[in-house]
Design a protein around this motif. Structure first.
Motif, PDB file in Angstrom:
ATOM      1  N   ALA A 182     -16.306 -23.706 125.822  1.00  0.00           N
ATOM      2  CA  ALA A 182     -17.591 -23.783 125.137  1.00  0.00           C
ATOM      3  C   ALA A 182     -17.949 -25.229 124.823  1.00  0.00           C
ATOM      4  N   GLU A 183     -16.952 -26.013 124.436  1.00  0.00           N
ATOM      5  CA  GLU A 183     -17.202 -27.423 124.112  1.00  0.00           C
ATOM      6  C   GLU A 183     -17.660 -28.202 125.346  1.00  0.00           C
ATOM      7  N   THR A 184     -17.031 -27.946 126.476  1.00  0.00           N
ATOM      8  CA  THR A 184     -17.422 -28.622 127.710  1.00  0.00           C
ATOM      9  C   THR A 184     -18.865 -28.286 128.083  1.00  0.00           C
ATOM     10  N   LEU A 185     -19.203 -26.999 128.033  1.00  0.00           N
ATOM     11  CA  LEU A 185     -20.560 -26.577 128.368  1.00  0.00           C
ATOM     12  C   LEU A 185     -21.575 -27.173 127.400  1.00  0.00           C
ATOM     13  N   ASP A 186     -21.230 -27.153 126.123  1.00  0.00           N
ATOM     14  CA  ASP A 186     -22.113 -27.711 125.103  1.00  0.00           C
ATOM     15  C   ASP A 186     -22.366 -29.195 125.355  1.00  0.00           C
ATOM     16  N   THR A 187     -21.317 -29.917 125.705  1.00  0.00           N
ATOM     17  CA  THR A 187     -21.451 -31.355 125.992  1.00  0.00           C
ATOM     18  C   THR A 187     -22.353 -31.588 127.193  1.00  0.00           C
ATOM     19  N   ASP A 202     -24.770 -29.417 120.358  1.00  0.00           N
ATOM     20  CA  ASP A 202     -25.304 -28.712 119.193  1.00  0.00           C
ATOM     21  C   ASP A 202     -25.985 -27.397 119.563  1.00  0.00           C
ATOM     22  N   LEU A 203     -25.385 -26.654 120.485  1.00  0.00           N
ATOM     23  CA  LEU A 203     -25.957 -25.395 120.954  1.00  0.00           C
ATOM     24  C   LEU A 203     -25.069 -24.207 120.599  1.00  0.00           C
ATOM     25  N   ALA A 204     -25.683 -23.043 120.501  1.00  0.00           N
ATOM     26  CA  ALA A 204     -24.947 -21.782 120.328  1.00  0.00           C
ATOM     27  C   ALA A 204     -24.458 -21.355 121.705  1.00  0.00           C
ATOM     28  N   VAL A 205     -23.130 -21.256 121.843  1.00  0.00           N
ATOM     29  CA  VAL A 205     -22.542 -20.953 123.153  1.00  0.00           C
ATOM     30  C   VAL A 205     -21.593 -19.761 123.033  1.00  0.00           C
ATOM     31  N   VAL A 206     -21.766 -18.808 123.916  1.00  0.00           N
ATOM     32  CA  VAL A 206     -20.844 -17.679 124.051  1.00  0.00           C
ATOM     33  C   VAL A 206     -20.206 -17.761 125.426  1.00  0.00           C
ATOM     34  N   ARG A 207     -18.883 -17.724 125.446  1.00  0.00           N
ATOM     35  CA  ARG A 207     -18.156 -17.637 126.715  1.00  0.00           C
ATOM     36  C   ARG A 207     -17.766 -16.200 126.969  1.00  0.00           C
ATOM     37  N   CYS A 208     -17.930 -15.772 128.198  1.00  0.00           N
ATOM     38  CA  CYS A 208     -17.591 -14.402 128.568  1.00  0.00           C
ATOM     39  C   CYS A 208     -16.643 -14.406 129.756  1.00  0.00           C
ATOM     40  N   MET A 209     -15.587 -13.606 129.661  1.00  0.00           N
ATOM     41  CA  MET A 209     -14.716 -13.374 130.795  1.00  0.00           C
ATOM     42  C   MET A 209     -14.899 -11.915 131.227  1.00  0.00           C
ATOM     43  N   PRO A 210     -15.789 -11.675 132.200  1.00  0.00           N
ATOM     44  CA  PRO A 210     -15.968 -10.319 132.715  1.00  0.00           C
ATOM     45  C   PRO A 210     -14.955 -10.044 133.823  1.00  0.00           C
ATOM     46  N   ASN A 211     -15.008  -8.873 134.400  1.00  0.00           N
ATOM     47  CA  ASN A 211     -14.177  -8.614 135.575  1.00  0.00           C
ATOM     48  C   ASN A 211     -14.983  -7.881 136.630  1.00  0.00           C
ATOM     49  N   ALA A 220     -17.433 -16.750 120.718  1.00  0.00           N
ATOM     50  CA  ALA A 220     -18.628 -17.454 120.249  1.00  0.00           C
ATOM     51  C   ALA A 220     -18.229 -18.707 119.492  1.00  0.00           C
ATOM     52  N   ASN A 221     -18.946 -19.816 119.762  1.00  0.00           N
ATOM     53  CA  ASN A 221     -18.682 -21.004 118.951  1.00  0.00           C
ATOM     54  C   ASN A 221     -19.351 -20.862 117.585  1.00  0.00           C
ATOM     55  N   ALA A 222     -19.142 -21.824 116.718  1.00  0.00           N
ATOM     56  CA  ALA A 222     -19.563 -21.699 115.326  1.00  0.00           C
ATOM     57  C   ALA A 222     -21.075 -21.656 115.152  1.00  0.00           C
ATOM     58  N   ARG A 223     -21.826 -22.056 116.155  1.00  0.00           N
ATOM     59  CA  ARG A 223     -23.283 -22.088 116.025  1.00  0.00           C
ATOM     60  C   ARG A 223     -23.945 -20.760 116.382  1.00  0.00           C
ATOM     61  N   GLU A 279     -15.005  -6.871 124.158  1.00  0.00           N
ATOM     62  CA  GLU A 279     -14.056  -7.188 123.094  1.00  0.00           C
ATOM     63  C   GLU A 279     -14.239  -8.662 122.727  1.00  0.00           C
ATOM     64  N   TRP A 280     -14.470  -8.931 121.441  1.00  0.00           N
ATOM     65  CA  TRP A 280     -14.606 -10.311 120.963  1.00  0.00           C
ATOM     66  C   TRP A 280     -13.260 -10.865 120.538  1.00  0.00           C
ATOM     67  N   VAL A 281     -13.039 -12.149 120.797  1.00  0.00           N
ATOM     68  CA  VAL A 281     -11.851 -12.842 120.300  1.00  0.00           C
ATOM     69  C   VAL A 281     -12.318 -14.013 119.436  1.00  0.00           C
ATOM     70  N   ASP A 282     -11.567 -14.293 118.375  1.00  0.00           N
ATOM     71  CA  ASP A 282     -11.945 -15.354 117.452  1.00  0.00           C
ATOM     72  C   ASP A 282     -11.407 -16.725 117.863  1.00  0.00           C
ATOM     73  N   ASP A 283     -10.380 -16.720 118.716  1.00  0.00           N
ATOM     74  CA  ASP A 283      -9.758 -17.958 119.190  1.00  0.00           C
ATOM     75  C   ASP A 283     -10.074 -18.102 120.678  1.00  0.00           C
ATOM     76  N   GLU A 284     -10.747 -19.181 121.048  1.00  0.00           N
ATOM     77  CA  GLU A 284     -11.150 -19.350 122.439  1.00  0.00           C
ATOM     78  C   GLU A 284      -9.963 -19.348 123.390  1.00  0.00           C
ATOM     79  N   ALA A 285      -8.818 -19.831 122.918  1.00  0.00           N
ATOM     80  CA  ALA A 285      -7.634 -19.855 123.772  1.00  0.00           C
ATOM     81  C   ALA A 285      -7.219 -18.454 124.209  1.00  0.00           C
ATOM     82  N   LEU A 286      -7.606 -17.428 123.431  1.00  0.00           N
ATOM     83  CA  LEU A 286      -7.255 -16.059 123.791  1.00  0.00           C
ATOM     84  C   LEU A 286      -8.010 -15.557 125.021  1.00  0.00           C
TER      85      LEU A 286
END
Length: 278
Positions: free
Chosen positions: A102-107, A112-121, A135-138, A158-165
């Motif tokens: 999310a940080e890379t995409l935001d940069t 300063d954007l609201a970013v959601v990362r999704c891992m679909p299959n 979801a990032n903090a924004r 399924e949402w995860v609170d830690d991006e590393a997950l």
């Protein structure tokens, strides 16, 4: 009024998501997809009634949600081309690209954007997907709900609170379909060795997998108990399960998923340092 959703990229995964949204009642007129492939856009407009364009920045100008659905290797170039439009509009960004934080995409999009990362299959392509979201903090609660709506159009979320997950999500469900396809291959080959015609062995293996998954989803029992329910003491299934356990099946899965998660971490580092193609 429905939120305006723009898909940057109109490949299989993007088409599965907006197709599922439309099938679930989302207005096609609130969806835009972009692609450099004019024939693809013409077909999508005719088949689905969505807006299409080859101008990414123009498509973002009125968007409430921007779904980034291009290959990770070209994502930086795409994001940098969208930066001004995104910063002017400040939509929710949803990425379905593997390996990009999310940080890379935001940069890349200006910050300063609201970013959601999704891992679909890949079973998302048939409406039976499993997606992990972060979801990032924004990202607001309303935006989380909107992202859930988008991805539930093609399966469970399924949402995860830690991006590393998300690396663990990749290892379990992102790459998971391939594990089951390998099991189906192995069962078919084993059936053939035992004398079954290949077509018969394949149909039996696939239907058994479908049936087992359906039972597990509907049952109040966990998979371990369901397995025990099939294993009569001293019976055929018990002997087969003991053979699999003695062969180290659990350790193989542990090793395989760790290797998958490790590769996901490596890819994130490689892609985060990449430069756009020139």
């Amino acid at each position: 009024m429905a939120s305006q959703v723009t898909f940057i990229g109109a490949g299989n995964m993007a088409s599965a998501i907006f197709g599922g949204m439309i099938d679930n009642g989302y207005p096609a007129t609130a969806i835009t997809a972009t692609s450099p492939d004019a024939e693809r856009l013409t077909a999508l407009a005719a088949e689905r009634g969505i807006h299409t364009t080859d101008d990414n920045a123009a498509a973002v100008a009125e968007a409430d949600v921007v779904v980034l659905a291009v290959k990770p290797q070209i994502m930086r170039e795409v994001c940098e081309g969208l930066r001004d439009a995104v910063q002017a509009r400040r939509p929710l960004i949803v990425s379905v690209a593997a390996g990009l934080t999310a940080e890379t995409l935001d940069t890349w999009l200006g910050g300063d954007l609201a970013v959601v990362r999704c891992m679909p299959n890949t079973p998302s392509l048939v409406g039976a997907g499993a997606s992990g979201l972060y979801a990032n903090a924004r990202v607001s609660d309303a935006q989380r709900e909107l992202a859930t709506t988008l991805l539930e159009a093609v399966g469970i979320v399924e949402w995860v609170d830690d991006e590393a997950l998300l690396e663990a999500v990749t290892a379990v469900s992102g790459s998971g379909p391939a594990y089951f396809f390998l099991v189906f291959e192995a069962l078919e080959e084993a059936g053939v060795r035992l004398g079954l015609p290949a077509a018969t062995a394949r149909r039996l293996a696939l239907q058994t997998g479908l049936g087992a998954a359906t039972m597990a989803q509907r049952s109040e029992h966990d998979p371990a108990q369901l397995r025990r329910n099939v294993m009569s003491p001293g019976g055929t299934t018990e002997r087969a399960i003991h053979s699999l356990e003695d062969g180290g099946l659990r350790e193989l899965f542990a090793d395989a998923t760790e290797a998958c998660a490790a590769r996901a971490r490596e890819m994130a580092a490689e892609l985060g340092e990449s430069t756009p193609n020139r």
